[in-house]
Write a protein that holds these residues in place. Structure first.
Motif, PDB file in Angstrom:
ATOM      1  N   HIS A  11      -6.761   0.884   5.005  1.00 18.17           N
ATOM      2  CA  HIS A  11      -6.967   0.023   3.795  1.00 18.17           C
ATOM      3  C   HIS A  11      -7.014  -1.695   4.376  1.00 18.17           C
ATOM      4  CE1 HIS A  11      -2.764  -1.825   4.705  1.00 18.17           C
ATOM      5  NE2 HIS A  11      -2.682  -0.600   5.196  1.00 18.17           N
TER       6      HIS A  11
ATOM      7  N   SER B 209       0.803  -1.120  -0.314  1.00 16.25           N
ATOM      8  CA  SER B 209      -0.066   0.036   0.119  1.00 16.25           C
ATOM      9  C   SER B 209       1.015   1.397  -0.046  1.00 16.25           C
ATOM     10  CB  SER B 209      -0.955  -0.006   1.194  1.00 16.25           C
ATOM     11  OG  SER B 209      -0.370   0.081   2.385  1.00 16.25           O
TER      12      SER B 209
ATOM     13  N   SER C 189      -7.705  -0.052  -1.047  1.00 18.46           N
ATOM     14  CA  SER C 189      -7.525   1.153  -0.092  1.00 18.46           C
ATOM     15  C   SER C 189      -8.643   2.026  -0.128  1.00 18.46           C
ATOM     16  CB  SER C 189      -6.578   2.364  -1.038  1.00 18.46           C
ATOM     17  OG  SER C 189      -6.431   3.602  -0.070  1.00 18.46           O
TER      18      SER C 189
END
Length: 416
Positions: free
Chosen positions: A267, A125, A272
């Motif tokens: 997330h 992420s 996300s």
């Protein structure tokens, strides 16, 4: 992405005709490009009205992923550590499987027997990596003494020896005591098949509802110093970063109370829900209470600051045969930088939403009120959300950071 105020990036200053750039602008040059220019390559096109214009050329980051992997495969560990700090794309390449860096968990029984589980999946992420271990067979949880997470690197280049078959080196990232699991873990949610237990920092144990045995293990690791932690520790000791050198500022009477930058994301590892950057955050002296600096990131009184979240919050889990979603929980990453843009506080942890009957502040929204709270020795986070049924999304209507005064004083050499 929700953003706060920030500094505008201006053009580079002219350092005068005596500098190398000054000589270039004055016309004292013999080449079209120079190695002392910024990291991105530039080429002079010509001058109009006495002003030179620059055109960006192809950079190393624009090369195909396979070529970058090939280039990085020639670097040693220390060079990879430096390259991984340049950008997110460089970090992913330097930490990719092709270079041999992976993670594993070791489950230790009370009798000393070890069960090694290799990493199953990894999801990147904005500021963290989410790791899954979902083997089909796990040892009985009642027999386990400890769980340890290691970074693993091969002793020889992967191109010469297969990483899984050759000798490897372990670097301890975290270790958890499982003999007191009920006391040391926190229940954050569950569905019909699995319940999630959180172990600080950043570890999730998915256990079957039926018998309480392990189903899946998930770790959420913040990028800050992750490569160092994954490579420079030992099999028994964590990596010890160099101590922070605090510099006293006796000119600014509110030194250490302003200039903070914060990036927060929610997330699930795979997707996300929210990612926001907030700049120029501060705390007034009268907001220092109970050992914490209170910094408002999103104010409940300013609707223009309220931020939306994409859809409902849930955490997906999967094993080799079954999968599901646990509602009202997710992973949260928080990165707080000081005014010099050095990482001050970094958090990656599972969190859960909790319903509250009636908010203390009356908002202009009509919906269900939820809160997300996190706390560790260095700080706290309090987030308030409103679920709007018609729009089928959450609004973050209040977000407050609490930074430890003890950490602030140690970091800035102050005495608040």
């Amino acid at each position: 992405m929700a953003t706060g105020g920030g500094r505008a990036a201006g053009p580079p200053r002219n350092r005068g005709a005596g500098s190398r750039r000054g000589q270039l602008e004055a016309g004292s040059f013999g080449h079209k490009s120079a190695p002392w220019l910024p990291s991105k390559s530039y080429q002079l096109r010509g001058a109009k009205d006495g002003k030179w214009r620059y055109a960006s050329l192809i950079t190393i980051e624009s090369l195909p992923w396979e070529i970058l992997q090939r280039i990085f495969s020639y670097l040693d560990v220390s060079s990879l550590l430096c390259a991984g700090c340049v950008s997110k794309s460089f970090y992913q390449v330097s930490n990719d499987k092709a270079l041999g860096i992976t993670w594993m968990v070791v489950l230790r029984e009370r009798n000393g027997k070890e069960h090694i589980q290799e990493q199953s999946k990894a999801y990147f992420s904005d500021t963290s990596v989410t790791l899954y271990w979902n083997g089909a067979v796990w040892p009985h949880l009642s027999n386990l003494k400890a769980l340890a997470v290691y970074g693993v690197i091969p002793l020889f280049p992967p191109s010469k020896t297969p990483a899984m078959n050759g000798p490897r080196r372990r670097s301890l990232l975290a270790e958890y005591n499982l003999t007191t699991l009920e006391e040391s873990s926190m229940y954050i949610g569950g569905d019909k098949l699995v319940k999630l237990q959180c172990l600080y920092p950043g570890m999730l144990l998915g256990c079957w509802q039926e018998d309480g045995e392990l189903a899946v293990i998930v770790a959420n690791l913040h990028f800050h110093q992750l490569i160092e932690k994954s490579t420079l520790g030992s099999a028994t000791c964590l990596y010890s970063p160099p101590p922070h050198e605090s510099v006293l500022d006796d000119v600014d009477p509110e030194y250490g109370l302003h200039g903070y930058h914060c990036h927060i994301s929610l997330h699930s590892g795979k997707s996300s829900y929210m990612s926001g950057s907030f700049h120029s955050l501060f705390c007034r002296k009268d907001y220092i209470q109970n050992g914490f600096l209170r910094i408002t990131v999103i104010s409940s009184k300013k609707e223009s600051q309220h931020s939306t979240i994409s859809g409902n919050l849930y955490f997906p889990w999967d094993t080799e045969f079954l999968k599901g979603n646990v509602q009202h929980c997710c992973l949260m990453d928080v990165t707080v930088l000081d005014e010099a843009e050095k990482p001050f506080w970094c958090v990656s942890s599972p969190v859960a939403m909790h319903s509250v009957c009636s908010p203390a502040i009356r908002y202009s929204y009509l919906g269900k009120w939820q809160t997300i709270d996190y706390k560790d020795p260095e700080g706290k986070i309090h987030m308030e959300l409103m679920w709007l049924e018609e729009e089928e999304q959450y609004y973050i209507v209040n977000l407050v950071l609490y930074l430890s005064v003890k950490k602030v004083n140690a970091w800035f050499a102050t005495n608040y």
